[in-house]
Design a protein around this motif. Structure first.
Motif, PDB file in Angstrom:
ATOM      1  N   UNK A 250       0.858  -1.190   0.000  1.00 32.86           N
ATOM      2  CA  UNK A 250       0.000   0.000   0.000  1.00 32.86           C
ATOM      3  C   UNK A 250       0.895   1.240   0.000  1.00 32.86           C
ATOM      4  N   UNK A 251       0.278   2.389  -0.228  1.00 30.23           N
ATOM      5  CA  UNK A 251       1.040   3.640  -0.332  1.00 30.23           C
ATOM      6  C   UNK A 251       1.571   4.106   1.022  1.00 30.23           C
ATOM      7  N   UNK A 252       0.735   4.031   2.055  1.00 29.89           N
ATOM      8  CA  UNK A 252       1.112   4.621   3.341  1.00 29.89           C
ATOM      9  C   UNK A 252       2.302   3.891   3.967  1.00 29.89           C
ATOM     10  N   UNK A 253       2.383   2.579   3.745  1.00 26.47           N
ATOM     11  CA  UNK A 253       3.532   1.829   4.273  1.00 26.47           C
ATOM     12  C   UNK A 253       4.838   2.396   3.728  1.00 26.47           C
ATOM     13  N   UNK A 254       4.866   2.688   2.425  1.00 26.49           N
ATOM     14  CA  UNK A 254       6.111   3.178   1.832  1.00 26.49           C
ATOM     15  C   UNK A 254       6.340   4.657   2.092  1.00 26.49           C
ATOM     16  N   UNK A 255       5.282   5.411   2.302  1.00 23.38           N
ATOM     17  CA  UNK A 255       5.462   6.797   2.724  1.00 23.38           C
ATOM     18  C   UNK A 255       6.143   6.842   4.091  1.00 23.38           C
ATOM     19  N   UNK A 256       5.720   5.962   4.978  1.00 24.36           N
ATOM     20  CA  UNK A 256       6.329   5.905   6.311  1.00 24.36           C
ATOM     21  C   UNK A 256       7.721   5.288   6.267  1.00 24.36           C
ATOM     22  N   UNK A 257       7.934   4.328   5.337  1.00 26.66           N
ATOM     23  CA  UNK A 257       9.270   3.762   5.181  1.00 26.66           C
ATOM     24  C   UNK A 257      10.253   4.834   4.737  1.00 26.66           C
ATOM     25  N   UNK A 258       9.815   5.718   3.860  1.00 28.72           N
ATOM     26  CA  UNK A 258      10.690   6.799   3.390  1.00 28.72           C
ATOM     27  C   UNK A 258      11.070   7.728   4.539  1.00 28.72           C
ATOM     28  N   UNK A 259      10.127   7.993   5.420  1.00 27.87           N
ATOM     29  CA  UNK A 259      10.426   8.823   6.590  1.00 27.87           C
ATOM     30  C   UNK A 259      11.421   8.122   7.501  1.00 27.87           C
ATOM     31  N   UNK A 260      11.219   6.818   7.691  1.00 29.98           N
ATOM     32  CA  UNK A 260      12.106   6.059   8.563  1.00 29.98           C
ATOM     33  C   UNK A 260      13.522   5.994   7.997  1.00 29.98           C
ATOM     34  N   UNK A 261      13.623   5.778   6.690  1.00 29.71           N
ATOM     35  CA  UNK A 261      14.930   5.639   6.040  1.00 29.71           C
ATOM     36  C   UNK A 261      15.544   6.970   5.624  1.00 29.71           C
ATOM     37  N   UNK A 262      14.732   8.043   5.722  1.00 33.06           N
ATOM     38  CA  UNK A 262      15.154   9.360   5.234  1.00 33.06           C
ATOM     39  C   UNK A 262      15.531   9.278   3.754  1.00 33.06           C
TER      40      UNK A 262
END
Length: 323
Positions: A250-262
């Motif tokens: 889903x989209x939100x999982x990867x939006x949050x992954x991007x925040x986590x990984x910067x």
């Protein structure tokens, strides 16, 4: 070095809006809104007229590099998420092998890591081919390094959304139909596999769902950990990565992954999530094809693929490639 020689993907042209699936899946109005507005899943692909055999054959039909090279294929690996996809004694994998003149190849299924089985299949194919060439004393063919007649493996992926569990996963994702076919060599010159890392967590297995909350809580940190492990084994960092090819949960999982990984969100290929959904183990190959079509990968670019398989525990996996 294991390499992807050619990739073909079939995604059905018929798209079904999430709202149209609500009745058959037992989704409430709130769940439909969750999938569409929060998870970014608008529609999924369906091919009601195609059997599983038909889906796989449509993907293989686009693999032009296979034509005339069937004799070089030693292994056929079918990567799938579901443990059972057809009633006994039907075997779509063997039917595909017969139709493609690959009866001579050793064919088997890779399924124990659910939706992460596609990455496992690539690693297994490369290891099998490398072992074969080592046994014969050659690097990748009868004439040694660079020989274009070296052995190949064919990886198939894709499934029918034929049961409730094969159509929707909790409040997380909706599965779409589709298929992919990928030729793998042991020592290719492009799309070379630089590193593979995985973390199999059987402790998340629970028939009662008691570990679901813990899996949701630890999902992103564990996936980030395995992605960074693969990068470290390749001698790279996230700054060296041109694009991330995700599993289309889903989209939100990867939006949050991007925040986590910067990591910049615009360098994660999310194009296929809204229109195709999660196409089981074929996500990597579908996203690779989209990245090539959009010109996101140039020769020498490094890219990272990631996947998570849930069911009987959880598997977190990542691969680093050089285009």
């Amino acid at each position: 070095m294991t390499a992807l020689e050619a990739v073909s993907v079939y995604l059905p042209p018929v798209r079904i809006p999430i709202e149209s699936l609500a009745g058959s899946l037992g989704l409430t109005e709130m769940q439909v809104k969750l999938f569409r507005r929060f998870h970014g899943l608008r529609e999924v692909g369906r091919d009601p007229d195609a059997s599983l055999y038909g889906l796989l054959m449509k993907a293989a039909a686009g693999l032009d590099a296979l034509r005339g090279q069937e004799h070089r294929v030693r292994y056929v690996l079918y990567a799938r998420a579901m443990p059972v996809v057809a009633p006994y004694p039907v075997n779509p994998l063997h039917e595909v092998c017969r139709a493609l003149s690959l009866e001579h190849a050793l064919a088997f299924t890779v399924t124990h890591q659910s939706c992460a089985s596609g990455l496992l299949a690539i690693d297994m194919a490369g290891r099998l081919l490398a072992a074969d060439t080592a046994d014969t004393g050659t690097a990748d063919g009868p004439d040694g390094p660079g020989d274009p007649a070296g052995p190949l493996a064919l990886i198939l992926a894709g499934e029918k959304a034929f049961t409730h569990d094969a159509q929707v996963f909790a409040d997380t994702t909706v599965f779409g139909e589709g298929a992919s076919a990928c030729l793998v060599s042991a020592f290719g010159a492009r799309d070379r596999l630089l590193a593979y890392a995985s973390n199999v967590r059987g402790d998340f297995d629970s028939a009662t769902g008691e570990n679901d909350a813990r899996l949701q809580r630890e999902y992103r940190p564990l996936l980030a950990e395995v992605m960074l492990q693969a990068l470290d084994e390749a001698g790279l960092t996230l700054d060296d990565i041109r694009v991330i090819l995700p599993h289309n949960v889903n989209m939100v999982t990867w939006q949050r992954m991007c925040l986590l990984l910067k990591f910049p969100r615009d360098r994660v290929l999310l194009d296929n999530i809204p229109t195709s959904g999660h196409v089981f183990c074929a996500d990597l190959f579908a996203n690779y094809q989209t990245a090539c079509e959009r010109g996101l990968l140039q020769p020498g670019d490094r890219y990272l693929a990631a996947a998570v398989g849930a069911g009987g525990g959880a598997t977190f996996a990542a691969m680093v490639f050089e285009h």
